[in-house]
Design an enzyme around this catalytic site. Structure first.
Site, PDB file in Angstrom:
ATOM      1  N   GLN A   1      -1.661  15.783 -38.216  1.00 15.03           N
ATOM      2  CA  GLN A   1      -0.660  14.781 -37.847  1.00 15.03           C
ATOM      3  C   GLN A   1       0.032  15.228 -36.567  1.00 15.03           C
ATOM      4  O   GLN A   1       0.639  16.288 -36.511  1.00 15.03           O
ATOM      5  CB  GLN A   1       0.361  14.609 -38.966  1.00 15.03           C
ATOM      6  CG  GLN A   1       1.376  13.510 -38.704  1.00 15.03           C
ATOM      7  CD  GLN A   1       2.451  13.451 -39.769  1.00 15.03           C
ATOM      8  OE1 GLN A   1       3.227  14.396 -39.924  1.00 15.03           O
ATOM      9  NE2 GLN A   1       2.509  12.353 -40.510  1.00 15.03           N
TER      10      GLN A   1
ATOM     11  N   TYR B   1      10.591   8.294 -35.348  1.00 16.34           N
ATOM     12  CA  TYR B   1      10.283   9.369 -34.413  1.00 16.34           C
ATOM     13  C   TYR B   1      10.078   8.723 -33.039  1.00 16.34           C
ATOM     14  O   TYR B   1      10.111   7.493 -32.911  1.00 16.34           O
ATOM     15  CB  TYR B   1       9.047  10.130 -34.870  1.00 16.34           C
ATOM     16  CG  TYR B   1       9.310  11.085 -36.019  1.00 16.34           C
ATOM     17  CD1 TYR B   1       9.140  12.455 -35.857  1.00 16.34           C
ATOM     18  CD2 TYR B   1       9.738  10.622 -37.263  1.00 16.34           C
ATOM     19  CE1 TYR B   1       9.388  13.334 -36.896  1.00 16.34           C
ATOM     20  CE2 TYR B   1       9.990  11.489 -38.307  1.00 16.34           C
ATOM     21  CZ  TYR B   1       9.810  12.854 -38.119  1.00 16.34           C
ATOM     22  OH  TYR B   1      10.065  13.710 -39.142  1.00 16.34           O
TER      23      TYR B   1
ATOM     24  N   ALA C   1       0.981  11.530 -52.131  1.00 12.10           N
ATOM     25  CA  ALA C   1       1.702  12.755 -51.798  1.00 12.10           C
ATOM     26  C   ALA C   1       2.468  13.299 -52.990  1.00 12.10           C
ATOM     27  O   ALA C   1       2.112  14.328 -53.541  1.00 12.10           O
ATOM     28  CB  ALA C   1       2.624  12.535 -50.615  1.00 12.10           C
ATOM     29  N   ARG C   2       3.557  12.633 -53.413  1.00  5.46           N
ATOM     30  CA  ARG C   2       4.380  13.191 -54.482  1.00  5.46           C
ATOM     31  C   ARG C   2       3.579  13.458 -55.757  1.00  5.46           C
ATOM     32  O   ARG C   2       3.765  14.489 -56.407  1.00  5.46           O
ATOM     33  CB  ARG C   2       5.562  12.269 -54.789  1.00  5.46           C
ATOM     34  CG  ARG C   2       6.761  12.471 -53.893  1.00  5.46           C
ATOM     35  CD  ARG C   2       7.869  11.490 -54.199  1.00  5.46           C
ATOM     36  NE  ARG C   2       7.469  10.123 -53.886  1.00  5.46           N
ATOM     37  CZ  ARG C   2       8.275   9.066 -53.952  1.00  5.46           C
ATOM     38  NH1 ARG C   2       9.536   9.216 -54.344  1.00  5.46           N
ATOM     39  NH2 ARG C   2       7.853   7.870 -53.623  1.00  5.46           N
TER      40      ARG C   2
END
Length: 415
Positions: free
Chosen positions: A103, A173, A349-350
């Site tokens: 990433q 971002y 993910a989690r």
């Protein structure tokens, strides 16, 4: 993807020039295992758990394209010095049978002067209420430099053996902030209409594709909406995705939501770990978080597949670009639902933080359900080493107020 048959999420699939052993991607999560900005054996072991657990591709989270683009201490800078360690990293993932993505990001508004020593950059001058610091407007010459930095970082990824790069165009971002009318008040060709505000991300995607050619896959992560009033929402993010698809510089778009600047729980959903956040923060922030944490971060109930309602709006627009679904994917039925809806890949993910071997277990028994209870206490572990607090194998030190003071962000990138 045929709708008249049950798709197999565990079958091999093609992503650009890369063949993945299945359609499940380990989404990027802050790791906290590269304290000097270089690969460590602990970082390799962290990702091998997911590879050995069955994912088709794992994602090395937030590799900076420039020193001033860091959002937290210890993040890997995509430079020639990092290549030997990155090569060890990719070799290990390949030995485990999985592909691996890097990433690439520039924090921009989310950066901290405590970390980088430089004033953070934004499309226009902006005060970040999370970091309590002003961000200066980026110049046109600096925009061109950041585009070059993304290209150079992608070249490092190729030399390091990565199969893909994920361009971080989400969560406000730097690239994402250009897409937000709330943050982007420029009067030049990078501001104004959504077509002009999309110019920066399109230039980055084009430069990265020119750099990597067909050697590796190129993915972009974009926010469908960020939960911030007057900022990014579907009406405009659909147009950004359409423009990126027309350019044909991407192999896939990963659809996300939320912001690392405001209303952070819009990304995660579920419990707000106020007490845990307060415990690692210095005064007077500690008291403020206890009193106003839920109001500041927002409260959004968790539900399975919580990004699907918005993400399905993108499916009919794509002509050449594949889509990756994430958000509340915890069992085999969710995987199949995503594929039937027209997504080529799903990201988790989690649920994987809780159980790195979850995919292998699903392969053996499709009725397996994740043990993640969406307490979101893993969010606070980014101030140390990201892990599930319910996993007895993860015995790391308790984060301290000094970690927060050093400039760690709230965003863990996990879903």
């Amino acid at each position: 993807m045929a709708n008249d048959a049950t798709p197999d999420p565990f079958a091999p699939a093609t992503l650009g020039p890369v063949r993945l052993r299945n359609r499940i991607i380990k989404a990027a999560t802050s790791e906290g295992r590269s304290p000097k900005g270089l690969v460590t054996e602990e970082l390799i072991d962290f990702h091998r758990r997911y590879v050995d657990g069955g994912v088709g591709m794992t994602t090395l989270a937030y590799c900076c394209v420039a020193p001033e683009g860091a959002s937290a201490p210890g993040q890997i800078l995509m430079s020639r010095d990092a290549i030997p360690g990155l090569r060890r990293f990719t070799d290990s993932m390949h030995e485990g049978g999985a592909a691996v993505s890097a990433q690439l990001g520039h924090a921009g508004v989310v950066a901290s002067k405590k970390v980088t020593g430089a004033t953070p950059m934004a499309p226009s001058r902006y005060f970040n209420p999370s970091s309590m610091q002003y961000c200066r407007g980026i110049s046109t010459a600096e925009i061109a430099r950041v585009v070059d930095q993304f290209g150079a970082a992608a070249d490092v990824a190729v030399q390091s053996g990565f199969d893909a790069v994920e361009l971080h165009f989400g969560h406000l971002y730097l690239p994402s902030s250009f897409l937000s009318p709330k943050l982007n008040r420029r009067k030049d060709s990078y501001g104004g209409s959504i077509d002009d505000r999309s110019r920066f991300v399109r230039e980055i995607a084009r430069r990265v594709r020119e750099t990597v050619g067909d050697k590796i896959a190129v993915i972009a992560k974009i926010s469908m909406d960020d939960g911030v009033r007057g900022s990014i929402w579907l009406t405009e993010s659909l147009r950004t995705a359409q423009l990126l698809d027309q350019d044909a510089n991407l192999d896939a778009i990963e659809l996300t939501q939320g912001s690392s600047v405001l209303r952070q729980m819009y990304l995660f959903r579920g419990d707000v770990p106020v007490d845990e956040f307060a415990a690692v923060m210095p005064q007077p922030l500690k008291a403020g978080v206890r009193m106003f944490g839920k109001q500041m971060m927002g409260q959004y109930p968790y539900r399975d597949l919580y990004m699907l309602e918005s993400a399905r709006q993108f499916v009919p627009l794509m002509r050449s670009t594949k889509l990756i679904l994430l958000g509340g994917i915890t069992n085999h039925d969710h995987l199949v639902t995503g594929l039937r809806e027209g997504f080529e890949f799903v990201a988790m993910a989690r649920a994987l933080l809780r159980e790195p071997d979850l995919i292998r277990r699903m392969m053996d028994d499709p009725s397996v359900r994740s043990r993640c209870n969406h307490c979101n206490k893993c969010m606070v572990t980014v101030f140390g080493r990201t892990h599930c607090v319910l996993d007895p194998q993860q015995r790391y030190r308790k984060p301290a107020a000094a970690d927060f003071a050093a400039g760690h962000p709230v965003d863990m990138e996990s879903r």
